[in-house]
Structures are given as C-alpha cells and as structure tokens.
Scaffold this active site. Structure first.
Site, mmCIF file in Angstrom:
data_model
loop_
_atom_site.group_PDB
_atom_site.id
_atom_site.type_symbol
_atom_site.label_atom_id
_atom_site.label_comp_id
_atom_site.label_asym_id
_atom_site.label_seq_id
_atom_site.Cartn_x
_atom_site.Cartn_y
_atom_site.Cartn_z
ATOM 1 N N HIS A 164 -75.686 -4.491 128.095
ATOM 2 C CA HIS A 164 -75.147 -3.735 129.224
ATOM 3 C C HIS A 164 -76.335 -3.277 130.058
ATOM 4 O O HIS A 164 -77.152 -2.486 129.606
ATOM 5 C CB HIS A 164 -74.340 -2.533 128.738
ATOM 6 C CG HIS A 164 -73.686 -1.762 129.850
ATOM 7 N ND1 HIS A 164 -72.630 -2.266 130.588
ATOM 8 C CD2 HIS A 164 -73.938 -0.524 130.356
ATOM 9 C CE1 HIS A 164 -72.259 -1.373 131.478
ATOM 10 N NE2 HIS A 164 -73.044 -0.308 131.375
ATOM 11 N N ASP A 191 -70.042 -7.781 127.642
ATOM 12 C CA ASP A 191 -70.634 -6.509 128.041
ATOM 13 C C ASP A 191 -70.210 -5.413 127.061
ATOM 14 O O ASP A 191 -69.015 -5.203 126.816
ATOM 15 C CB ASP A 191 -70.160 -6.164 129.449
ATOM 16 C CG ASP A 191 -70.722 -4.861 129.952
ATOM 17 O OD1 ASP A 191 -71.722 -4.908 130.678
ATOM 18 O OD2 ASP A 191 -70.170 -3.804 129.609
ATOM 19 N N SER A 246 -74.400 -0.766 135.836
ATOM 20 C CA SER A 246 -73.274 -0.028 135.262
ATOM 21 C C SER A 246 -72.478 0.656 136.375
ATOM 22 O O SER A 246 -72.027 -0.021 137.298
ATOM 23 C CB SER A 246 -73.779 0.959 134.213
ATOM 24 O OG SER A 246 -72.708 1.478 133.448
#
Length: 398
Positions: free
Chosen positions: A341, A273, A176
């Site tokens: 994610h 995502d 991330s």
C-alpha cells in the site's frame, strides 16, 4: 476512525547501504505554514492553518513542479473527526516541522532519476476528507472545520507566485487518501496552470474499489457516503460525473470518475492492496471470528479458498480498469501483485536495487517513461504468488 496503513520493509540489505549512511543522506524539508489561508476560511480540523513542505528544483528541472498529497485515512463522523483533530492528522500544530523526502520526492538522481531536480512539494493532510470537504460543525462546545477544498485552494494560491504559475511541466501525485485526492483534484489542478504546461496526474494506492466485502455488504460505499455527507464533499465532486450517475456520492470512487479526468493519468496500485484487503474486502465487521487473521498477517498463510477470493478481487479491479487499460492512449498503469500500500514515497519500492519490477522496469522507470513519452507504460502483473520481485515487502502492519 483514523485508518492508517503502514508496510514493514527490510531496508537496504541488498542495496549495500548502512542505516547510518541513510540518515546522513536523508533529505529533511522544513514546513511552510500558509499564513493567509484564514482569509478564505482554510483551516485544519482543529482550526490550525494548513501547511506544506517545498524543496526547490534546480538546473533543467527549475521550472517543473511535482505536488504530492499526503495520505492518512479519513474521518466520517463527529466522534472520529474530533479524535483526529487532536492528532497530527487533524492539526498542523501537532505535526513534525521537518518532513523526510524520499522516493518520488528525493533530490538524488540515483534514487529518483526523472524528478530529482524538480520543485517538489508535499501537501500536509489535516482535514480527514482527501482535501475535498467544505463544511463546518459547531455545537457550541465543539468546533470542527471540514475545509479540505479550501486548504487545497490556499496552498495552490500560495505556490503560484513562487513559480508554479510559470511551470513548464507539472505532476500531481499522492498516496492512499492522498492518491484518491490526486484523482479528485486532477482536473482542477490543470485549471490553475497555463495551457502550455504539461499537466499530468499520478494516483498511488488511491484506486479504492466500490466493492462488496466477503459478506456482500458495501462497507466502503457506506463509509464514503457518510464521509461525503459529513464533510460537504458532494458539491466539490466532478460535475460531469455527478450529473451522470444515480447517486452522485459514488463519484468519490475513482472507477466512476475515471472517464471524466482530462489530463493524462498514471494509475499505480497493487491488485492486492493491503488497505483494500483489510478494510474493503475483509473489514473487521465481516470477520468477527478472525478467520482471516493469519491470511492478513502473512499471505503465505492464506487458505486456498481465501486465495480464490483475493484473486476474484484482483479481477474486479482489472474489470473496473478495463476501458482505461485498452482505450486510453495517454494513460499509464502499473498494477503489481505485491501485498503493498503506497509504493511511490518509499525508496525501496520506488527505485532501488531490489524494488518491485515488471518487464524488468521499476515503478520509477515506468512512471518516467509514461510522463516523458519514452515508452508505452501499461503493465499488469500476473496473479499472486508469481511475482518474485516483492521480496522486500513483508506483511502489512496496522
């Protein structure tokens, strides 16, 4: 505003392990505070000292190093950064002092076959700017440090005498906002290490697109522009990129930086995502009436027109990656079609009996094949919903 995405997993049912057995086997690693960081002005948002967690390598991996940037969104204005400074995302004082290592950080060969015996380090995230800022805000009553770049420097300089300077192999990774950091710091990481070190980088869920939302507003571009300005990031962006583009702030997006990254790079991302779906493609500001709410909660509830928009977003990502996919001889790719994610830190998605797969390979196997040169490792999934290996991922929770 703190942007945090989490995925709800169905754990271990197919792996045949109970929750109690996982607790017994869980690797918890103590925090190391970088006591000398203050000498170079390396502070978290609230002024606390930066920290990391290290679990030592052994055997054949004793001189190999894996550094993992922690993720957790960003703050791009004074109010959101002030709020963040009073949470674990802005202060090491408020963080858990023990951190669980799993997935790519696991020390178990059956769960992390290629990196289990390496020195594995998790860099704690407390600056709100993907370890890139170098500024300070002080109005006399509120003091905030935007010192991500110095935090990165302080941690590296603390690790070098602990064996990093003698690394034979090294992998810089993150997920991330940490995945973005692994793109942004990849070249700099190699500059700290000997020319003989095999340095490579892995970006997990960090390939954030400079893409308009469903109303054709560049919500993420505006967000990142404010982030770069507030935290003094522009001067730390890659000079080759900033000198070649009309707006240097755009070089925070991996798609513009990609061709200037020198070490071999692996791109791990979902084409759907969930952070990008919820905050770039369909941010709350673009869907005030909530027409996408059911689709966001469960992809099976998406209308045909919404699926077409999601597919177009996937094509946009693949277009941004086109040159890398076809021209990079040293690059690796795993772009699957799970609504996910971050897939490297969770055991379920990294390497387990029912992990996501492409061509019968898990993410861990694909990354290992790429790092060690065992096989060409460029895999792109077919469009949703054709992938039957995403079954251990349930809809995203925010």
């Amino acid at each position: 505003m703190e942007l945090v995405v989490s995925i709800v997993f169905v754990l271990l049912t197919c792996a045949g392990m109970s929750a109690s057995s996982v607790d017994r086997n869980r690797l918890l690693v103590n925090m190391t505070v970088v006591r000398r960081a203050g000498a170079i002005g390396a502070y978290c948002l609230d002024g606390s000292l930066p920290a990391y967690h290290i679990h030592r390598g052994f055997g054949a991996g004793a001189r190999n190093w894996l550094l993992q940037f922690e993720g957790g969104g960003w703050c791009n204005d004074i109010n959101s950064c002030a709020e963040r400074s009073q949470t674990r995302r802005g202060s090491t004082r408020l963080m858990n002092k023990l951190e669980s290592f799993s997935g790519i950080l696991s020390n178990n060969a059956s769960r992390n076959p290629d990196f289990y015996n390496w020195n594995r380090v998790k860099l704690r995230y407390c600056d709100g700017g993907s370890f890139m800022g170098d500024a300070k805000f002080d109005n006399g009553t509120l003091l905030l440090y935007f010192r991500g770049q110095r935090i990165w420097q302080a941690i590296i300089e603390d690790l070098l005498p602990k064996g990093l300077s003698l690394a034979r192999k090294a992998l810089l990774s993150g997920c991330s906002a940490g995945g973005l950091a692994s793109y942004l710091h990849c070249n700099n990481f190699s500059s700290y290490l000997p020319n003989t070190t095999a340095v490579k980088c892995l970006g997990d869920a960090g390939f954030f697109l400079d893409s308009p939302d469903i109303n054709m507003y560049h919500t993420q571009r505006t967000f990142f522009q404010h982030l770069v300005t507030l935290q003094g990031i522009e001067k730390n962006l890659d000079k080759n990129c900033t000198n070649s583009i009309s707006d240097p702030k755009q070089c925070i997006f991996p798609q513009y930086l990609l061709k200037y990254i020198t070490p071999p790079l692996f791109i791990l991302n979902s084409a759907y995502d969930v952070y990008q779906f919820h905050h770039i493609l369909v941010p709350p500001s673009a869907d005030s009436l909530g027409h996408w709410n059911h689709c966001k909660l469960n992809p099976k509830a998406c209308r045909p027109d919404q699926i077409r928009i999601l597919h177009a977003f996937r094509v946009e990502m693949l277009t941004a990656l086109r040159s890398f996919l076809f021209n990079s001889s040293r690059g690796g790719v795993f772009i699957n079609s799970c609504f996910a994610h971050c897939q490297s830190e969770s055991q379920d998605t990294w390497f387990a009996q029912d992990s996501p797969k492409m061509h019968n390979e898990t993410i861990a196997e694909s990354v290992g094949d790429w790092y060690f040169g065992r096989n060409v490792s460029k895999k792109v999934d077919c469009p949703y919903p054709c992938d039957a290996t995403c079954h251990n991922l349930i809809g995203p929770a925010f």
